[in-house]
Design an enzyme around this catalytic site. Structure first.
Site, PDB file in Angstrom:
ATOM      1  N   HIS A   1       4.935  -6.208 -19.034  1.00 15.82           N
ATOM      2  CA  HIS A   1       6.297  -6.115 -18.495  1.00 15.82           C
ATOM      3  C   HIS A   1       6.387  -6.403 -16.997  1.00 15.82           C
ATOM      4  CE1 HIS A   1       8.164  -3.474 -21.932  1.00 15.82           C
ATOM      5  NE2 HIS A   1       7.543  -4.550 -22.382  1.00 15.82           N
TER       6      HIS A   1
ATOM      7  N   ASP B   1     -12.420   0.960  -0.496  1.00 13.76           N
ATOM      8  CA  ASP B   1     -12.810   1.670   0.722  1.00 13.76           C
ATOM      9  C   ASP B   1     -14.048   2.496   0.371  1.00 13.76           C
ATOM     10  OD1 ASP B   1     -11.903   3.884  -0.673  1.00 13.76           O
ATOM     11  OD2 ASP B   1     -10.445   4.521   0.837  1.00 13.76           O
TER      12      ASP B   1
ATOM     13  N   CYS C   1      -9.905   2.903  -4.435  1.00 14.63           N
ATOM     14  CA  CYS C   1     -10.070   3.891  -3.367  1.00 14.63           C
ATOM     15  C   CYS C   1     -10.250   5.252  -4.043  1.00 14.63           C
ATOM     16  CB  CYS C   1      -8.917   3.854  -2.362  1.00 14.63           C
ATOM     17  SG  CYS C   1      -7.278   4.223  -3.024  1.00 14.63           S
TER      18      CYS C   1
ATOM     19  N   THR D   1      -8.054   7.650  -4.773  1.00 18.15           N
ATOM     20  CA  THR D   1      -7.003   7.917  -5.766  1.00 18.15           C
ATOM     21  C   THR D   1      -6.403   6.662  -6.390  1.00 18.15           C
ATOM     22  OG1 THR D   1      -5.352   7.821  -4.023  1.00 18.15           O
ATOM     23  CG2 THR D   1      -6.273  10.009  -4.537  1.00 18.15           C
TER      24      THR D   1
ATOM     25  N   HIS E   1      11.900  -9.964 -18.816  1.00 19.80           N
ATOM     26  CA  HIS E   1      11.271  -9.365 -17.634  1.00 19.80           C
ATOM     27  C   HIS E   1      11.279 -10.301 -16.426  1.00 19.80           C
ATOM     28  CE1 HIS E   1      10.088  -6.155 -20.243  1.00 19.80           C
ATOM     29  NE2 HIS E   1       9.505  -7.015 -21.050  1.00 19.80           N
TER      30      HIS E   1
HETATM   31  C1  RB5 Z   1     -10.250   8.482   1.517  1.00 19.80           C
HETATM   32  O1  RB5 Z   1     -10.650   9.789   1.732  1.00 19.80           O
HETATM   33  C2  RB5 Z   1      -9.008   8.451   0.638  1.00 19.80           C
HETATM   34  O2  RB5 Z   1      -7.926   8.935   1.344  1.00 19.80           O
HETATM   35  C3  RB5 Z   1      -8.762   7.058   0.126  1.00 19.80           C
HETATM   36  O3  RB5 Z   1      -9.879   6.620  -0.578  1.00 19.80           O
HETATM   37  C4  RB5 Z   1      -7.599   6.877  -0.825  1.00 19.80           C
HETATM   38  O4  RB5 Z   1      -7.655   7.814  -1.847  1.00 19.80           O
HETATM   39  C5  RB5 Z   1      -6.274   6.796  -0.199  1.00 19.80           C
HETATM   40  O5  RB5 Z   1      -5.261   6.634  -0.879  1.00 19.80           O
END
Ligand code: RB5
Length: 145
Positions: free
Chosen positions: A101, A11, A68, A70, A136
């Site tokens: 695993h 994203d 993304c 996080t 596994h």
């Molecule tokens: C975007 O601001 C952020 O929420 C997205 O990149 C991601 O971290 C969502 O999990």
């Protein structure tokens, strides 16, 4: 020439790291397709997770990489697709174990969590570690039941 086919997407939060990793993977000889996003304009990560997951489930690509902010939104979304085993990774040990695993077929990372150097180390280990199988396998099958 490495024949492994990798689908990559992000994203807006992962856009810059995704572009860096796309170029890195090409230099390593992988066959890589970039499924977007194509700018830092705000967008919705499930759209891009879907593109990568469906491309793996159709056997067009072997592995997926989703970035993304996080890594979490991408992981949560990817794991809703039966047959996808997505691991959100920010250390090299987990990268290795997710292959050994869990036979992870999608790697998610957070561009606001780790830098380019660690992301490259994680990818190198992830792509070069084989699934152990054995004890596994039963557990992996249970995931899709
Ligand atoms: C975007 O601001 C952020 O929420 C997205 O990149 C991601 O971290 C969502 O999990």
């Amino acid at each position: 020439m490495n024949k492994i086919k990798i689908a990559i997407a992000s994203d807006h939060g992962g856009y810059t790291l995704k572009n860096f990793l796309y170029k890195y993977l090409l230099t390593k000889g992988y066959s890589v397709e970039d499924f977007g996003t194509n700018s830092t304009d705000s967008c919705d990560y499930p759209i891009f997770a879907k593109k990568v997951c469906t491309s793996i489930l159709s056997n067009e690509f072997q592995y997926g990489i989703l970035i993304c902010g996080t890594g979490l939104g991408m992981q949560i979304c990817a794991n809703r697709y039966k047959g996808i085993r997505a691991a959100c990774v920010s250390d090299t040990y987990s990268a290795k174990m997710s292959r050994l695993h869990n036979n992870s077929n999608v790697l998610t990372m957070g561009a606001r969590v780790i830098g380019e150097g660690l992301a490259v180390d994680i990818i190198d280990i992830w792509l070069n570690t084989s699934y152990e199988g054995g004890r596994h396998e039963k557990r992996i099958k249970m995931l899709d039941e």
